[in-house]
Write a protein that holds these residues in place. Structure first.
Motif, PDB file in Angstrom:
ATOM      1  N   TYR A 228       0.822  -1.196   0.000  1.00  0.00           N
ATOM      2  CA  TYR A 228       0.000   0.000   0.000  1.00  0.00           C
ATOM      3  C   TYR A 228       0.866   1.259   0.000  1.00  0.00           C
ATOM      4  CZ  TYR A 228      -3.711  -3.218   1.472  1.00  0.00           C
ATOM      5  OH  TYR A 228      -4.603  -4.256   1.549  1.00  0.00           O
ATOM      6  N   SER A 229       0.385   2.265  -0.662  1.00  0.00           N
ATOM      7  CA  SER A 229       1.017   3.570  -0.600  1.00  0.00           C
ATOM      8  C   SER A 229      -0.084   4.623  -0.685  1.00  0.00           C
ATOM      9  CB  SER A 229       2.032   3.743  -1.733  1.00  0.00           C
ATOM     10  OG  SER A 229       2.790   4.923  -1.546  1.00  0.00           O
ATOM     11  N   VAL A 230       0.301   5.869  -0.733  1.00  0.00           N
ATOM     12  CA  VAL A 230      -0.671   6.953  -0.899  1.00  0.00           C
ATOM     13  C   VAL A 230      -0.270   7.789  -2.103  1.00  0.00           C
ATOM     14  CG1 VAL A 230      -1.253   7.059   1.547  1.00  0.00           C
ATOM     15  CG2 VAL A 230       0.586   8.485   0.665  1.00  0.00           C
ATOM     16  N   SER A 231      -1.218   8.502  -2.647  1.00  0.00           N
ATOM     17  CA  SER A 231      -0.932   9.296  -3.837  1.00  0.00           C
ATOM     18  C   SER A 231      -1.895  10.464  -3.941  1.00  0.00           C
ATOM     19  CB  SER A 231      -1.038   8.420  -5.085  1.00  0.00           C
ATOM     20  OG  SER A 231      -0.698   9.156  -6.259  1.00  0.00           O
ATOM     21  N   PHE A 232      -1.493  11.447  -4.743  1.00  0.00           N
ATOM     22  CA  PHE A 232      -2.410  12.526  -5.110  1.00  0.00           C
ATOM     23  C   PHE A 232      -2.288  12.826  -6.599  1.00  0.00           C
ATOM     24  CE2 PHE A 232       1.550  14.406  -3.608  1.00  0.00           C
ATOM     25  CZ  PHE A 232       1.874  15.310  -4.603  1.00  0.00           C
ATOM     26  N   SER A 233      -1.454  12.055  -7.306  1.00  0.00           N
ATOM     27  CA  SER A 233      -1.257  12.302  -8.733  1.00  0.00           C
ATOM     28  C   SER A 233      -1.582  11.072  -9.562  1.00  0.00           C
ATOM     29  CB  SER A 233       0.195  12.720  -9.000  1.00  0.00           C
ATOM     30  OG  SER A 233       1.082  11.660  -8.700  1.00  0.00           O
ATOM     31  N   LYS A 234      -2.021  11.302 -10.777  1.00  0.00           N
ATOM     32  CA  LYS A 234      -2.282  10.224 -11.711  1.00  0.00           C
ATOM     33  C   LYS A 234      -0.967   9.550 -12.103  1.00  0.00           C
ATOM     34  CE  LYS A 234      -6.248  12.741 -13.632  1.00  0.00           C
ATOM     35  NZ  LYS A 234      -6.802  13.465 -14.810  1.00  0.00           N
ATOM     36  N   ALA A 235      -1.016   8.243 -12.282  1.00  0.00           N
ATOM     37  CA  ALA A 235       0.163   7.474 -12.678  1.00  0.00           C
ATOM     38  C   ALA A 235       0.082   7.179 -14.170  1.00  0.00           C
ATOM     39  CB  ALA A 235       0.243   6.184 -11.881  1.00  0.00           C
TER      40      ALA A 235
END
Length: 419
Positions: A302-309
C-alpha cells in the motif's frame, strides 16, 4: 549577472556541482526590471520579459532517479509554456521561465553551496527533493528573504509560516501519509501486529507519528517492534531479520532510500516473511522499486498518492497524462515512462507557480509569496479526484490530501478498505 548554461540530457546525469543545463528561455538575468512604470523595484531573477527559478536536488547518487524527475517535470511544464510565448503575470507582462538546476547528490553541504551560488541570480528556489538538503539552506533563505517554495519534503516546518516565512512545502507532510495508513488499518476491524522500520530523522519520525496517532486506541492494532536505520546506511538486513522474528503481519516501512526499499523487499522474502507493506509515496514506484523487489510475493503493498500514474491502464487515454508525457519528452528531455511520481509532482509545481504568477501585481519576492499563499481548491494537471492544491492553511503544504492505493502488479488501485 549572466549565468552560462548548456543544454544536456536530464536522464543519467552524474555531474556533481555543475549547472544542469535546462535553459528554457535564453540567458538568465540576476537583476530585475527598471520599474519605470512607477511600481516597486523588481527583485533579483525577474525582468519584464523573463523569470529565473533555481533548484538544488540530487541528480547523482542513490536518490538520482526521483531527483532527476524534480527537474524534468517542471522543465516540461514551463518548456511548453515558453513555446507558447510565455506565462502571463498579474502585472500584465508575459515572461518566459528559465530553470537553473544544480546537483547536490542528497548532501546537505552541497545543497547549501548550491543555494549560495544561485540566490543572487534566481527569483526563487523551488521543487528540490529532500528534507536534509532543503533544511540545509532554509535559515539562509529566510535571512536572505529568498522564496524556497513548493519543495519536495514532507517536513511540516516548511509549511509553518511563523518558523518559515519564506517557505512552503508541496507534498503532503509525513504525518498526513502515516495517518492515512493508520486509519485504513484501524478501520479493518481485524487484529493486526505491526513491525516498523523508519529513517532516524524527521522524515521517519513524522511518518511514525502520523501512523501511531491514527491507531492509538484501536484495540485491534498492536505495534510489536520498532527499529530505525540511518539515511547513510547501505544495508538493513539486520533490522529485517529482527523484524521478521516479531510475528508481525503488517510492515510499516518509512524509508526514503530507493535501493534500501528494494533490498528490504528481497530480504523479507529470503526470510520467508511476507507481511502486507505500507510504503511512503516517494519510494513506492512500481517499475523502479516494486517490480525489482518482487512485491508480488506479498499479500498487499500500500502507498498513498495525489497524482495520476501515467503507467496505469486507467489513465492510458487521460488528456492530462497524454499532454504531460508529450511535454516531458520534448521539453524535459525525459523520453521514458516516469518511474517516479516526482516527475508528475514537479509538473504540478509548475502549474501552481503559474497560478501564483498570474496573481502577482508587482515583480517582487514579497508579492509573489503573498500570491502563492492565496491559492485554494486549485486542480493542477494530473491531480487525482479528491485532491487539490490549497496553500492557505498554516501548517499544511500546498497538497495535504491523499488517497490510499494498493499495488496491483503493474500500478495502483485506489482502495477504501484494507485487505
Amino acid at each position: 549577472m549572466n549565468i552560462s548554461t548548456t543544454r544536456r540530457k536530464v536522464l543519467g546525469i552524474v555531474a556533481v556541482g555543475s549547472v544542469l543545463a535546462l535553459t528554457l528561455a535564453g540567458c538568465s538575468r540576476g537583476g530585475g526590471g527598471d520599474a519605470s512604470d512607477g511600481g516597486s523595484a523588481a527583485s533579483p531573477g525577474i525582468t519584464d520579459t523573463s523569470i529565473s527559478l533555481g533548484i538544488t536536488t540530487p541528480l547523482s547518487g542513490a536518490t538520482a532517479g526521483p531527483g532527476t524527475c524534480t527537474v524534468a517535470g517542471i522543465s516540461a511544464y514551463f518548456g511548453a509554456k515558453n513555446a507558447e510565448g510565455g506565462v502571463e503575470f498579474g502585472d500584465g507582462k508575459t515572461r518566459t521561465v528559465d530553470i537553473q538546476a544544480l546537483d547536490d547528490a542528497y548532501d546537505p553541504q552541497k545543497a547549501k553551496a548550491n543555494y549560495d551560488q544561485l540566490k543572487d541570480s534566481v527569483f526563487a528556489m523551488t521543487a528540490g527533493l529532500g528534507t536534509p538538503t532543503n533544511r540545509a539552506y532554509r535559515e539562509a533563505a529566510i535571512a536572505d528573504e529568498v522564496p524556497q517554495v513548493l519543495v519536495m519534503t514532507g517536513d511540516p516546518i516548511f509549511s509553518d509560516t511563523e518558523q518559515s516565512p519564506w517557505q512552503l512545502g508541496f507534498v503532503p507532510i509525513y504525518q498526513n501519509e502515516g495517518q492515512a495508513f493508520g486509519e485504513l488499518l484501524a478501520a479493518s476491524g481485524e487484529d493486526h501486529k505491526v513491525a516498523v522500520l523508519y529513517q532516524n530523522d524527521d522524515y521517519g519520525e513524522g511518518y511514525l507519528e502520523g501512523f501511531t496517532n491514527a491507531v492509538e486506541g484501536a484495540d485491534n492494532i498492536e505495534i510489536v517492534k520498532e527499529l530505525t536505520y540511518e539515511a547513510t546506511d547501505t544495508a538493513v538486513d539486520a533490522q529485517l531479520t529482527e523484524l521478521a522474528n516479531s510475528g508481525a503481519d503488517v510492515f510499516f516501512n518509512a524509508m526514503s532510500i530507493t535501493p534500501l526499499v528494494i533490498s528490504s523487499l528481497q530480504k523479507a522474502q529470503q526470510l520467508n516473511w511476507t507481511p502486507s507493506w505500507f510504503l511512503p509515496s516517494n519510494t513506492s514506484s512500481p517499475t523502479a522499486i516494486l517490480q525489482p523487489g518482487g512485491a508480488d510475493a506479498f499479500p498487499g503493498v500500500y502507498s498513498v498518492s495525489f497524482s495520476k500514474a501515467p503507467a496505469s491502464p486507467a489513465f492510458a487515454d487521460d488528456e492530462d497524462v497524454q499532454g504531460f508525457l508529450t511535454n516531458l519528452k520534448e521539453y524535459g528531455d525525459y523520453p521514458d515512462m516516469p518511474a517516479f511520481p516526482h516527475c508528475m509532482w514537479s509538473y504540478m509545481v509548475g502549474a501552481t507557480l503559474e497560478k501564483a504568477f498570474g496573481e502577482m501585481t508587482e515583480p517582487t519576492r514579497e508579492n509573489f509569496m503573498e500570491a502563492l499563499r492565496g491559492i485554494t481548491d486549485f486542480q493542477a494537471p494530473l491531480m487525482l479526484d479528491g485532491t487539490a492544491v490549497d496553500t492557505t492553511v498554516d501548517g499544511q503544504p500546498a497538497v495535504s490530501s491523499v488517497v490510499v492505493q494498493k499495488y496491483n502488479g503493474k500500478g495502483y488501485d485506489t482502495v477504501e478498505d484494507f485487505g
